[in-house]
Design a protein around this motif. Structure first.
Motif, PDB file in Angstrom:
ATOM      1  N   ILE A  80      14.738  -3.995 -41.592  1.00 25.18           N
ATOM      2  CA  ILE A  80      15.163  -2.420 -42.236  1.00 25.18           C
ATOM      3  C   ILE A  80      16.576  -1.942 -41.488  1.00 25.18           C
ATOM      4  O   ILE A  80      17.492  -1.813 -41.890  1.00 25.18           O
ATOM      5  CB  ILE A  80      13.433  -1.490 -41.928  1.00 25.18           C
ATOM      6  CG1 ILE A  80      13.001  -1.995 -42.607  1.00 25.18           C
ATOM      7  CG2 ILE A  80      14.034  -0.430 -41.087  1.00 25.18           C
ATOM      8  CD1 ILE A  80      11.467  -1.739 -41.376  1.00 25.18           C
ATOM      9  N   SER A  81      16.807  -2.377 -40.186  1.00 27.82           N
ATOM     10  CA  SER A  81      17.347  -2.043 -39.007  1.00 27.82           C
ATOM     11  C   SER A  81      18.734  -2.746 -39.888  1.00 27.82           C
ATOM     12  O   SER A  81      19.659  -1.439 -39.967  1.00 27.82           O
ATOM     13  CB  SER A  81      17.222  -2.460 -37.525  1.00 27.82           C
ATOM     14  OG  SER A  81      17.922  -4.091 -37.916  1.00 27.82           O
ATOM     15  N   CYS A  82      19.231  -3.258 -40.822  1.00 25.30           N
ATOM     16  CA  CYS A  82      20.580  -3.825 -41.312  1.00 25.30           C
ATOM     17  C   CYS A  82      20.478  -3.318 -42.676  1.00 25.30           C
ATOM     18  O   CYS A  82      21.370  -2.590 -42.171  1.00 25.30           O
ATOM     19  CB  CYS A  82      20.177  -5.297 -41.848  1.00 25.30           C
ATOM     20  SG  CYS A  82      21.457  -6.803 -41.790  1.00 25.30           S
ATOM     21  N   TYR A  83      19.266  -2.484 -43.425  1.00 29.12           N
ATOM     22  CA  TYR A  83      19.966  -2.037 -44.672  1.00 29.12           C
ATOM     23  C   TYR A  83      20.393  -0.308 -43.309  1.00 29.12           C
ATOM     24  O   TYR A  83      20.386   0.220 -44.294  1.00 29.12           O
ATOM     25  CB  TYR A  83      18.245  -1.626 -44.867  1.00 29.12           C
ATOM     26  CG  TYR A  83      18.557  -3.437 -46.130  1.00 29.12           C
ATOM     27  CD1 TYR A  83      18.917  -3.653 -46.558  1.00 29.12           C
ATOM     28  CD2 TYR A  83      16.977  -3.514 -46.408  1.00 29.12           C
ATOM     29  CE1 TYR A  83      19.059  -4.644 -47.461  1.00 29.12           C
ATOM     30  CE2 TYR A  83      16.934  -4.272 -47.098  1.00 29.12           C
ATOM     31  CZ  TYR A  83      18.153  -5.277 -47.992  1.00 29.12           C
ATOM     32  OH  TYR A  83      17.537  -5.923 -48.981  1.00 29.12           O
ATOM     33  N   LEU A  84      20.006   0.034 -42.241  1.00 27.93           N
ATOM     34  CA  LEU A  84      20.569   0.956 -41.947  1.00 27.93           C
ATOM     35  C   LEU A  84      22.146   1.070 -40.668  1.00 27.93           C
ATOM     36  O   LEU A  84      22.425   1.453 -40.171  1.00 27.93           O
ATOM     37  CB  LEU A  84      19.297   1.175 -40.861  1.00 27.93           C
ATOM     38  CG  LEU A  84      18.009   2.173 -41.762  1.00 27.93           C
ATOM     39  CD1 LEU A  84      17.296   2.929 -40.926  1.00 27.93           C
ATOM     40  CD2 LEU A  84      18.434   3.364 -42.715  1.00 27.93           C
ATOM     41  N   GLY A  85      21.887   0.096 -41.493  1.00 27.53           N
ATOM     42  CA  GLY A  85      23.551  -0.860 -40.659  1.00 27.53           C
ATOM     43  C   GLY A  85      23.693  -1.343 -39.086  1.00 27.53           C
ATOM     44  O   GLY A  85      24.596  -1.356 -38.744  1.00 27.53           O
ATOM     45  N   VAL A  86      22.791  -2.272 -38.663  1.00 27.60           N
ATOM     46  CA  VAL A  86      22.834  -2.243 -37.344  1.00 27.60           C
ATOM     47  C   VAL A  86      22.621  -4.226 -38.022  1.00 27.60           C
ATOM     48  O   VAL A  86      21.194  -4.338 -38.171  1.00 27.60           O
ATOM     49  CB  VAL A  86      21.570  -1.858 -36.463  1.00 27.60           C
ATOM     50  CG1 VAL A  86      21.843  -2.906 -34.936  1.00 27.60           C
ATOM     51  CG2 VAL A  86      21.569  -0.202 -35.950  1.00 27.60           C
ATOM     52  N   THR A  87      22.718  -5.324 -37.672  1.00 29.84           N
ATOM     53  CA  THR A  87      22.892  -6.174 -38.338  1.00 29.84           C
ATOM     54  C   THR A  87      22.467  -7.958 -37.219  1.00 29.84           C
ATOM     55  O   THR A  87      21.991  -8.425 -37.302  1.00 29.84           O
ATOM     56  CB  THR A  87      24.120  -6.965 -39.001  1.00 29.84           C
ATOM     57  OG1 THR A  87      25.454  -6.583 -37.853  1.00 29.84           O
ATOM     58  CG2 THR A  87      25.008  -6.020 -40.483  1.00 29.84           C
ATOM     59  N   GLU A  88      22.395  -6.708 -35.834  1.00 31.09           N
ATOM     60  CA  GLU A  88      22.241  -8.176 -34.703  1.00 31.09           C
ATOM     61  C   GLU A  88      21.198  -8.969 -35.107  1.00 31.09           C
ATOM     62  O   GLU A  88      20.673 -10.049 -35.004  1.00 31.09           O
ATOM     63  CB  GLU A  88      22.601  -7.859 -33.725  1.00 31.09           C
ATOM     64  CG  GLU A  88      24.213  -7.059 -33.283  1.00 31.09           C
ATOM     65  CD  GLU A  88      24.516  -6.887 -32.273  1.00 31.09           C
ATOM     66  OE1 GLU A  88      23.696  -6.397 -31.094  1.00 31.09           O
ATOM     67  OE2 GLU A  88      25.773  -7.144 -31.156  1.00 31.09           O
ATOM     68  N   PRO A  89      19.981  -8.049 -35.194  1.00 28.91           N
ATOM     69  CA  PRO A  89      18.812  -8.755 -35.406  1.00 28.91           C
ATOM     70  C   PRO A  89      18.166  -9.351 -36.413  1.00 28.91           C
ATOM     71  O   PRO A  89      17.721 -10.425 -36.473  1.00 28.91           O
ATOM     72  CB  PRO A  89      17.420  -7.309 -35.027  1.00 28.91           C
ATOM     73  CG  PRO A  89      18.146  -6.235 -34.855  1.00 28.91           C
ATOM     74  CD  PRO A  89      19.778  -6.385 -35.198  1.00 28.91           C
ATOM     75  N   ALA A  90      18.480  -9.208 -37.168  1.00 27.43           N
ATOM     76  CA  ALA A  90      18.625 -10.081 -38.580  1.00 27.43           C
ATOM     77  C   ALA A  90      19.498 -10.897 -38.494  1.00 27.43           C
ATOM     78  O   ALA A  90      18.982 -12.345 -37.966  1.00 27.43           O
ATOM     79  CB  ALA A  90      19.215  -9.029 -39.543  1.00 27.43           C
TER      80      ALA A  90
END
Length: 478
Positions: free
Chosen positions: A379-389
């Motif tokens: 979810i965060s990746c699709y919203l522009g935050v890639t670090e957790p992924a």
């Protein structure tokens, strides 16, 4: 007993004990350590700790991914370790002791632009929305725009430019403030310096090319052109650096009794003069050269190759921190060309990383524990935050990261090959389409589809080709 007590004890042991910790702080999801001897940190054992989602080293800091509970875990850890609380700025300064010259330069650049990102994101969304209602013929059978058919939306369109102009045309004010803040100089004087670069009495930078005559200040023995530096990046950085250096040096030699009067005058006035006679013109030429090189590279016959390389390596650049350099390039492209063809590739890379994690959710669908990391990461990746992924899933397995890089490569080629331009830096991932110029939204949607589907297909294919080894249990890999 707190549920964080045991994992905190384990982390403290495997990181080398309290005596190996120079500074520790935390962000939204990660513990950030500056270690005296990074070799003492047992990464393999740390990643076996139940609460730990992964580890990596970046910008001189050893970072341990905990997740949304990091704040509570941090409080338990510092109490147990006997180390004092500290700020992120202090942690960054301590971390720079472990950096080489290039890493420090990139870190400084990141510190300048990071505070500006919220404004740039808002500005990008506003420009994108204005383009949708003002440039795309959506009503009356595709013959008129929303603005042309409604006085209300015409008013909204005009009103929103108030914010867009404040963010982008007056960007040098934010830059000089950020430089002064970073360098430890007077922030209000940094703001004043920025205003002198975009003052209404100056000829607007966008009007210089078509001006019949450029106004000037006449000092009798010399004339100085009254040119503004709206949206210019490098002139503002140079001016901010010179001002900050002058102020800090003057404070060392001028007595405190008169420093409040003398230092601001002797640091600001010479800097403004230099900005309009030397720093501004030189910075403008450097910026124009940078934007010409990047734009020419992306629009040349070999633009697809440039796009392929950038799309493939952007995610690894994030790991090293080198991606911060793209902010300055994007802003320079925007000031020179009215948009950037670099940023769309960044948004596509975010989508690709999220899709690779989505595929891993399917592959490891029976692993309930991993879903606690992978679903929020997607979810965060699709919203522009890639670090957790990236650090929690893709790099841990390896092949999903490669699949995402390949998907990003293909999507970047589609984007650049069709001349897609963004109005500005914006929200990454799926919302990134809102920052794309209206005439390119359809093509960018196709590139988004590539970035979404290709990593999923490749991740599943790589899994079936047995690119990794299957390990059952908590830290299962494929």
């Amino acid at each position: 007993m707190s549920k964080f007590k045991e994992p905190a004890e384990q982390l403290l042991t495997h990181i080398g004990g309290s005596e190996n910790i120079s500074v520790v702080t935390h962000c939204v999801t990660r513990m950030r350590f500056v270690l005296k001897d990074s070799a003492k940190a047992n990464v393999e054992e740390i990643e076996k700790i139940k609460l730990v989602k992964g580890t990596f080293t970046q910008a001189g800091q050893f970072q341990v991914i905990i997740g949304n509970e990091v704040s509570s875990f941090y409080n338990e850890f510092v109490k147990m370790a006997g180390v004092s609380d500290t700020s992120k700025d202090e942690a960054k300064e301590a971390a720079k002791q472990n950096m080489n010259f290039i890493q420090r330069a990139i870190s400084h650049l990141a510190d300048i632009f990071t505070p500006l990102i919220p404004a740039l994101v808002v500005g990008g969304l506003i420009l994108g929305f204005r383009n949708v209602i003002g440039d795309i013929k959506l009503v009356d059978d595709g013959t008129r725009t929303i603005v042309e058919s409604s006085q209300f939306w015409a008013g909204v369109h005009a009103f929103l430019w108030l914010i867009g102009e404040a963010i982008f045309h007056f960007l040098p004010v934010g830059i000089t403030w950020a430089v002064a803040r970073k360098m430890g100089a007077s922030q209000i004087l940094g703001i004043v310096l920025g205003i002198t670069l975009v003052s209404p009495q100056l000829l607007n930078a966008y009007g210089v090319a078509g001006a019949e005559e450029i106004p000037h200040w006449d000092f009798g023995f010399a004339k100085v052109q009254m040119i503004g530096y709206q949206a210019q990046v490098i002139p503002a950085i140079l001016a901010g650096l010179v001002f900050s250096y002058l102020e800090k040096q003057l404070r060392k030699v001028i007595p405190n009794s008169i420093s409040m009067i003398v230092v601001p005058f002797l640091s600001l006035v010479p800097t403004v003069l230099l900005a309009h006679t030397l720093l501004g013109p030189i910075g403008w030429q450097i910026g124009a050269w940078v934007s010409d090189v990047v734009y020419s590279g992306l629009t040349s016959a070999f633009g697809w190759l440039f796009a392929a390389v950038f799309g493939f390596i952007y995610a690894p650049l994030v790991i090293t921190g080198l991606h911060h350099m793209t902010n300055a390039i994007d802003l320079q492209l925007m000031s020179e060309l009215g948009g950037t063809n670099l940023w769309p590739m960044i948004a596509l890379s975010n989508i690709a990383q999220g899709s690779a994690v989505l595929a891993m959710i399917y592959i490891n669908r029976k692993n309930e524990e991993e879903k606690q990391v992978s679903i929020p990461a997607t979810i965060s990746c699709y919203l522009g935050v890639t670090e957790p992924a990236m650090f929690g899933i893709n790099l841990k397995y390896g092949f999903p990261f490669l699949a995402a890089m390949c998907g990003s490569l293909l999507a970047a080629v589609v984007s650049v090959g069709n001349g897609v331009m963004a109005n500005s830096i914006g929200v990454g991932g799926l919302p990134g389409i809102l920052s794309i110029q209206a005439q390119h939204m359809g093509t960018f949607a196709l590139a988004m589809l590539v970035a979404f589907t290709v990593p999923i297909i490749l991740t599943i294919l790589f899994h079936r080709m047995n690119f990794g080894k299957i390990k059952f249990g908590k830290k299962r890999t494929v």
